[in-house]
Design an enzyme around this catalytic site. Structure first.
Site, short mmCIF file in Angstrom:
data_model
loop_
_atom_site.label_atom_id
_atom_site.label_comp_id
_atom_site.label_asym_id
_atom_site.label_seq_id
_atom_site.Cartn_x
_atom_site.Cartn_y
_atom_site.Cartn_z
N LEU A 100 0.87 -1.18 0.00
CA LEU A 100 0.00 0.00 0.00
C LEU A 100 0.89 1.22 0.00
O LEU A 100 2.01 1.18 0.55
CB LEU A 100 -0.90 0.02 1.25
CG LEU A 100 -2.00 -1.04 1.35
CD1 LEU A 100 -2.70 -0.96 2.70
CD2 LEU A 100 -3.02 -0.89 0.22
N ASP A 101 0.40 2.32 -0.57
CA ASP A 101 1.17 3.57 -0.56
C ASP A 101 1.32 4.10 0.87
O ASP A 101 0.55 3.73 1.76
CB ASP A 101 0.46 4.64 -1.41
CG ASP A 101 0.41 4.25 -2.87
OD1 ASP A 101 1.23 3.42 -3.29
OD2 ASP A 101 -0.48 4.77 -3.57
#
Ligand code: URA
Length: 229
Positions: A100-101
């Protein structure tokens, strides 16, 4: 690999001797006597010879509620990583099943079982991921249809797989993706020049983020959750 091969590689015995030891009932796999030299063992099989443990690496599977500002990597020079959120014992040997960012929150899966995580991350496997999205501007009316048809990403020269968008408010939606391209959600809304301001992953396949987990908390997966992959 076969148990006789494993024992030949991990003890001083020849394959023939190994077969004799097995016939005498001196070899245990996962606490059960094994006499068939063709028995297949894996990375996580517990293997004993004459009560001496030759291999015992338990498979580990965790879900974690990723907070914003923590990087989904195993090491990083600047930011804390998701592994830093696990205890020293738990984090040994783990890798991430998907990323995930930095600012994205929500479900992350961690394991030491490479064949399990590959089943989640392989692009050709069908594995839905559901994201809760909040955008700067209202959700465009045509977004659901455009996302269903797919958007061309020139960098990869691909068209995204059909995605499902369900609008939940003027600026909020649930987006179900069947793949995991770099910054995919942001780029899909970027098609409409609409910035994603909050992004949260709710589920991966049938594994849902446990609502009891606060950001930064984690727990082991249940056998039922592991078996869904
Ligand atoms: N898509 C994004 O743009 N960011 C994420 O973190 C996950 C999916």
């Amino acid at each position: 690999m076969r148990i006789d091969r494993f024992l030949q590689l991990n003890t001083p015995h020849s394959r023939q001797t190994v077969r004799g030891l097995m016939a005498e009932g001196r070899v245990l796999v996962d606490t059960v006597v094994v006499t068939d030299p063709r028995c297949e063992v894996g990375q996580f099989s517990r293997i004993e010879l004459d009560q001496q443990v030759l291999q015992a690496t338990p498979a580990k599977y965790f879900m974690l509620h990723k907070p914003a500002g923590v990087v989904s990597a195993t090491v990083h020079d600047v930011h804390r990583t998701v592994l830093d959120l696990l205890s020293n014992d738990d984090r040994q040997g783990l890798h991430l099943a998907g990323r995930l960012d930095l600012k994205t929150t929500g479900l992350m899966l961690l394991t030491n079982d490479g064949s399990w995580s590959r089943r989640i991350t392989q692009p050709e496997k069908s594995f839905d991921k559901v994201y809760r999205v909040e955008t700067q501007d209202p959700v465009p009316q045509q977004a659901a249809e455009v996302f269903r048809q797919g958007i061309y990403f020139s960098y990869e020269d691909i068209t995204t797989r059909p995605a499902r968008l369900e609008q939940t408010g003027s600026h909020t939606s649930l987006l179900t993706l069947n793949e995991g391209r770099y910054h995919q959600v942001k780029r899909m809304f970027g098609y409409f020049d609409n910035e994603v301001i909050n992004l949260h992953r709710e589920s991966m396949g049938q594994i849902k983020l446990d609502p009891k987990l606060e950001p930064g908390q984690y727990r082991e997966l249940t056998q039922a959750e592991i078996a869904t992959v």
